[in-house]
Motif scaffolding. Structure first.
Motif, PDB file in Angstrom:
ATOM      1  N   GLN A  62      24.380  43.051  16.565  1.00 20.38           N
ATOM      2  CA  GLN A  62      23.345  42.203  17.317  1.00 20.38           C
ATOM      3  C   GLN A  62      22.615  41.368  15.912  1.00 20.38           C
ATOM      4  O   GLN A  62      22.108  42.089  14.997  1.00 20.38           O
ATOM      5  N   ILE A  63      22.649  40.087  15.860  1.00 24.95           N
ATOM      6  CA  ILE A  63      21.850  39.343  14.659  1.00 24.95           C
ATOM      7  C   ILE A  63      20.618  40.009  14.638  1.00 24.95           C
ATOM      8  O   ILE A  63      20.313  40.355  13.262  1.00 24.95           O
ATOM      9  N   PRO A  64      19.682  40.280  15.431  1.00 25.92           N
ATOM     10  CA  PRO A  64      18.275  40.847  15.083  1.00 25.92           C
ATOM     11  C   PRO A  64      18.492  42.135  14.285  1.00 25.92           C
ATOM     12  O   PRO A  64      17.594  42.413  13.269  1.00 25.92           O
ATOM     13  N   LEU A  65      19.365  42.755  14.508  1.00 21.61           N
ATOM     14  CA  LEU A  65      19.427  44.207  13.828  1.00 21.61           C
ATOM     15  C   LEU A  65      19.962  43.903  12.385  1.00 21.61           C
ATOM     16  O   LEU A  65      19.516  44.735  11.251  1.00 21.61           O
ATOM     17  N   LEU A  66      20.339  42.806  12.036  1.00 18.96           N
ATOM     18  CA  LEU A  66      21.054  42.501  10.602  1.00 18.96           C
ATOM     19  C   LEU A  66      19.805  41.974   9.836  1.00 18.96           C
ATOM     20  O   LEU A  66      19.561  42.192   8.764  1.00 18.96           O
ATOM     21  N   GLU A  67      19.091  40.931  10.638  1.00 19.25           N
ATOM     22  CA  GLU A  67      17.901  40.300   9.996  1.00 19.25           C
ATOM     23  C   GLU A  67      17.048  41.251   9.761  1.00 19.25           C
ATOM     24  O   GLU A  67      16.124  40.844   8.793  1.00 19.25           O
ATOM     25  N   PRO A  84      26.287  43.100   4.697  1.00 22.74           N
ATOM     26  CA  PRO A  84      26.519  41.945   5.888  1.00 22.74           C
ATOM     27  C   PRO A  84      26.170  40.530   5.013  1.00 22.74           C
ATOM     28  O   PRO A  84      25.380  40.411   3.945  1.00 22.74           O
ATOM     29  N   ASP A  85      27.128  39.608   5.420  1.00 18.48           N
ATOM     30  CA  ASP A  85      26.935  38.337   4.836  1.00 18.48           C
ATOM     31  C   ASP A  85      25.752  37.689   5.476  1.00 18.48           C
ATOM     32  O   ASP A  85      25.946  36.806   6.613  1.00 18.48           O
ATOM     33  N   MET A  86      24.539  37.824   5.020  1.00 16.77           N
ATOM     34  CA  MET A  86      23.288  37.075   5.574  1.00 16.77           C
ATOM     35  C   MET A  86      23.292  35.687   5.613  1.00 16.77           C
ATOM     36  O   MET A  86      22.519  35.123   6.382  1.00 16.77           O
ATOM     37  N   ARG A  87      23.940  34.931   4.811  1.00 18.28           N
ATOM     38  CA  ARG A  87      23.975  33.577   4.683  1.00 18.28           C
ATOM     39  C   ARG A  87      25.030  33.204   6.008  1.00 18.28           C
ATOM     40  O   ARG A  87      24.394  32.503   6.896  1.00 18.28           O
ATOM     41  N   VAL A  89      25.304  35.159   8.585  1.00 13.80           N
ATOM     42  CA  VAL A  89      24.247  35.728   9.720  1.00 13.80           C
ATOM     43  C   VAL A  89      23.365  34.400  10.161  1.00 13.80           C
ATOM     44  O   VAL A  89      23.041  34.065  11.259  1.00 13.80           O
ATOM     45  N   ALA A  90      22.684  33.859   9.080  1.00 10.32           N
ATOM     46  CA  ALA A  90      21.576  32.891   9.327  1.00 10.32           C
ATOM     47  C   ALA A  90      22.348  31.511   9.857  1.00 10.32           C
ATOM     48  O   ALA A  90      21.650  30.956  10.683  1.00 10.32           O
ATOM     49  N   GLN A  91      23.724  31.263   9.453  1.00  8.10           N
ATOM     50  CA  GLN A  91      24.421  30.148  10.066  1.00  8.10           C
ATOM     51  C   GLN A  91      24.657  30.466  11.604  1.00  8.10           C
ATOM     52  O   GLN A  91      24.531  29.565  12.516  1.00  8.10           O
ATOM     53  N   LEU A  92      24.988  31.535  12.037  1.00  4.81           N
ATOM     54  CA  LEU A  92      25.454  31.876  13.438  1.00  4.81           C
ATOM     55  C   LEU A  92      24.060  31.943  14.209  1.00  4.81           C
ATOM     56  O   LEU A  92      23.816  31.472  15.295  1.00  4.81           O
TER      57      LEU A  92
END
Length: 101
Positions: A62-67, A84-87, A89-92
């Motif tokens: 889930q995105i919040p766990l990555l962010e 993780p590819d945070m770029r 993640v931000a796009q998603l």
């Protein structure tokens, strides 16, 4: 590798993905919105299973766990490098926010 062993590994991977989802929900609904005893217990379970089958791919987290770095921190605690590819993640997240996903 025997088919039974592969079935067991597959079940552990599936359980691990479910634990990450449960952790996301536990963190979201904790009193302070950050961490709780339920989160602690789920983290312990994730840490017990991850060395057996390797990290859950970041694309399944889930995105919040990555962010917020929880995914990365838990793996760092285990001595496992995840990137993780945070770029991406931000796009998603931007697509989700725009209602496109």
């Amino acid at each position: 590798m025997s088919s039974e062993l592969e079935e067991l590994r597959s079940a552990v991977r599936e359980e691990l993905a479910d634990l990450w989802c449960d952790l996301h929900h536990a963190q979201t609904y904790s009193i302070n919105g950050r961490w709780s005893m339920a989160c602690e217990r789920l983290e312990e379970r994730i840490k017990a299973l991850t060395p057996l089958v390797g990290p859950t791919p970041w694309e399944e987290i889930q995105i919040p766990l990555l962010e917020n770095g929880v995914y990365q921190r838990i793996h760092t605690d285990l001595g496992i490098t995840v990137e993780p590819d945070m770029r991406r993640v931000a796009q998603l997240q931007a697509l989700i926010n725009a209602g496109e996903l």
